[in-house]
Scaffold this active site. Structure first.
Site, PDB file in Angstrom:
ATOM      1  N   GLU A   1       3.267   1.889  -6.114  1.00 37.64           N
ATOM      2  CA  GLU A   1       4.307   2.656  -5.435  1.00 37.64           C
ATOM      3  C   GLU A   1       4.557   3.977  -6.349  1.00 37.64           C
ATOM      4  O   GLU A   1       3.956   3.922  -7.331  1.00 37.64           O
ATOM      5  CB  GLU A   1       5.336   1.747  -5.393  1.00 37.64           C
ATOM      6  CG  GLU A   1       5.324   0.459  -4.485  1.00 37.64           C
ATOM      7  CD  GLU A   1       5.127   0.549  -3.278  1.00 37.64           C
ATOM      8  OE1 GLU A   1       4.988   1.916  -2.427  1.00 37.64           O
ATOM      9  OE2 GLU A   1       6.074  -0.376  -2.360  1.00 37.64           O
TER      10      GLU A   1
ATOM     11  N   ASP B   1      -5.362  -5.384  -2.280  1.00 41.36           N
ATOM     12  CA  ASP B   1      -4.140  -6.074  -2.707  1.00 41.36           C
ATOM     13  C   ASP B   1      -3.623  -7.254  -1.658  1.00 41.36           C
ATOM     14  O   ASP B   1      -4.344  -7.431  -0.867  1.00 41.36           O
ATOM     15  CB  ASP B   1      -3.043  -4.816  -2.378  1.00 41.36           C
ATOM     16  CG  ASP B   1      -2.868  -4.141  -1.084  1.00 41.36           C
ATOM     17  OD1 ASP B   1      -3.540  -4.537  -0.262  1.00 41.36           O
ATOM     18  OD2 ASP B   1      -2.322  -3.371  -1.198  1.00 41.36           O
TER      19      ASP B   1
ATOM     20  N   HIS C   1       1.924   6.039  -1.287  1.00 45.45           N
ATOM     21  CA  HIS C   1       1.166   4.774  -2.155  1.00 45.45           C
ATOM     22  C   HIS C   1      -0.123   4.461  -1.635  1.00 45.45           C
ATOM     23  O   HIS C   1      -0.521   4.856  -0.571  1.00 45.45           O
ATOM     24  CB  HIS C   1       2.084   3.545  -2.255  1.00 45.45           C
ATOM     25  CG  HIS C   1       1.960   2.679  -0.865  1.00 45.45           C
ATOM     26  ND1 HIS C   1       3.188   1.984  -0.497  1.00 45.45           N
ATOM     27  CD2 HIS C   1       1.328   2.606   0.265  1.00 45.45           C
ATOM     28  CE1 HIS C   1       2.903   1.405   0.460  1.00 45.45           C
ATOM     29  NE2 HIS C   1       1.595   1.774   1.157  1.00 45.45           N
TER      30      HIS C   1
ATOM     31  N   ASN D   1       5.522   6.754   1.680  1.00 43.65           N
ATOM     32  CA  ASN D   1       5.870   7.222   0.145  1.00 43.65           C
ATOM     33  C   ASN D   1       4.599   7.616  -0.792  1.00 43.65           C
ATOM     34  O   ASN D   1       4.712   7.780  -1.816  1.00 43.65           O
ATOM     35  CB  ASN D   1       6.796   6.295  -0.275  1.00 43.65           C
ATOM     36  CG  ASN D   1       5.820   5.164  -0.685  1.00 43.65           C
ATOM     37  OD1 ASN D   1       4.680   4.585  -0.479  1.00 43.65           O
ATOM     38  ND2 ASN D   1       6.528   4.009  -1.165  1.00 43.65           N
TER      39      ASN D   1
HETATM   40  P1  PGA Z   1      -0.658   1.182   7.784  1.00 42.73           P
HETATM   41  O1  PGA Z   1      -0.167   1.117   5.957  1.00 42.73           O
HETATM   42  O2  PGA Z   1      -1.925   1.202   7.526  1.00 42.73           O
HETATM   43  O3  PGA Z   1      -0.135  -0.055   8.002  1.00 42.73           O
HETATM   44  O4  PGA Z   1       0.045   2.360   7.978  1.00 42.73           O
HETATM   45  C1  PGA Z   1      -1.107   1.826   5.229  1.00 42.73           C
HETATM   46  C2  PGA Z   1      -0.309   1.816   3.627  1.00 42.73           C
HETATM   47  O5  PGA Z   1       0.804   1.257   3.503  1.00 42.73           O
HETATM   48  O6  PGA Z   1      -1.239   2.009   2.873  1.00 42.73           O
END
Ligand code: PGA
Length: 236
Positions: free
Chosen positions: A136, A63, A131, A129
């Site tokens: 999302e 992404d 994702h 959450n």
């Molecule tokens: P993070 O994010 O590694 O910064 O905790 C993970 C994600 O949002 O997929």
């Protein structure tokens, strides 16, 4: 799902490193699906410090923030350059172009890249959450690359990287869930107490689009490398 719980995130990243090494040893031209964020940082450090040779391999990212150019310090293109590619040249490096305002053209371009470079080993983090990528809750399990409206919880979680919340982009291009599921093998890492609920719902809850990572229950080769805090709400 193969679940392994580690005392420390460094140990989980070492386990991921071993799978990267195995994949590369078996196929120097392997395609690695890559993630950004805090979770894979130690893995990328281990890869950077290793003698592994990725010069025939492909890196393909999940992404990118919509509206950021590749040279913006908070773009994921910049993150990848800084954390991995500056130390480990890859033959091909792909990431959605956040600076392309034409959503139809950009999503079609990235879907073609994914189709032409099937992912052998995908690394994933997980949002609080649940994702995966920037898919999302509520995203269709059939989704391909799409433009996402980031949820408030994601914006709150990611504002730590920006000078102020106002600067956090509110949209992103993300590889879809269908594309993520096509990877031959997937490693998901999760660290810390803020991920505990998402980890429990992913592993022990129903498979539902409200919990995007729960689809991984249906994938034949998933490794979940998590630390004790992220595992703290598991029942089994
Ligand atoms: P993070 O994010 O590694 O910064 O905790 C993970 C994600 O949002 O997929």
């Amino acid at each position: 799902m193969y679940v392994q719980i580690f005392d420390k995130k460094e140990e989980a990243c070492q386990a991921s490193f071993e799978l990267f090494k195995e994949e590369l040893d078996a196929n120097p031209q392997a395609v690695f699906g890559l993630a950004t964020g805090s979770t894979p940082e130690v893995l990328y450090q281990l890869l950077s410090e290793s003698d592994l040779d990725f010069s025939q391999a492909t890196g393909l990212n999940l992404d990118e923030y919509f509206g950021l150019t590749a040279d913006h310090p908070q773009s994921y293109a910049f993150f990848m350059q800084d954390h991995l590619y500056k130390n480990k040249p890859f033959k091909n490096k792909y990431i959605p172009d956040g600076s392309n305002p034409d959503v139809n053209i950009e999503t079609a371009r990235y879907n073609k890249i994914i189709a032409d470079h099937p992912v052998d080993l995908q690394i994933l983090g997980i949002g609080a959450n649940a994702h995966i990528g920037f898919n999302e809750p509520g995203t269709s399990f059939d989704s391909k690359t799409h433009l996402v409206d980031l949820t408030d919880s994601t914006i709150q979680a990611n504002k730590r990287f920006f000078e102020s919340e106002d600067e956090v982009p509110t949209q992103a291009y993300s590889m879809g869930i269908q594309s993520i599921m096509q990877a031959k093998k997937i490693i998901l890492m999760a660290f810390g107490p803020t991920k505990a609920k998402a980890v429990r719902d992913m592993i022990e809850g129903p498979v539902t689009e409200d919990v995007p990572a729960s689809i991984l229950q249906k994938h034949p080769h998933v490794y979940l490398f998590i630390d004790k805090e992220a595992a703290s709400l598991l029942n089994n």
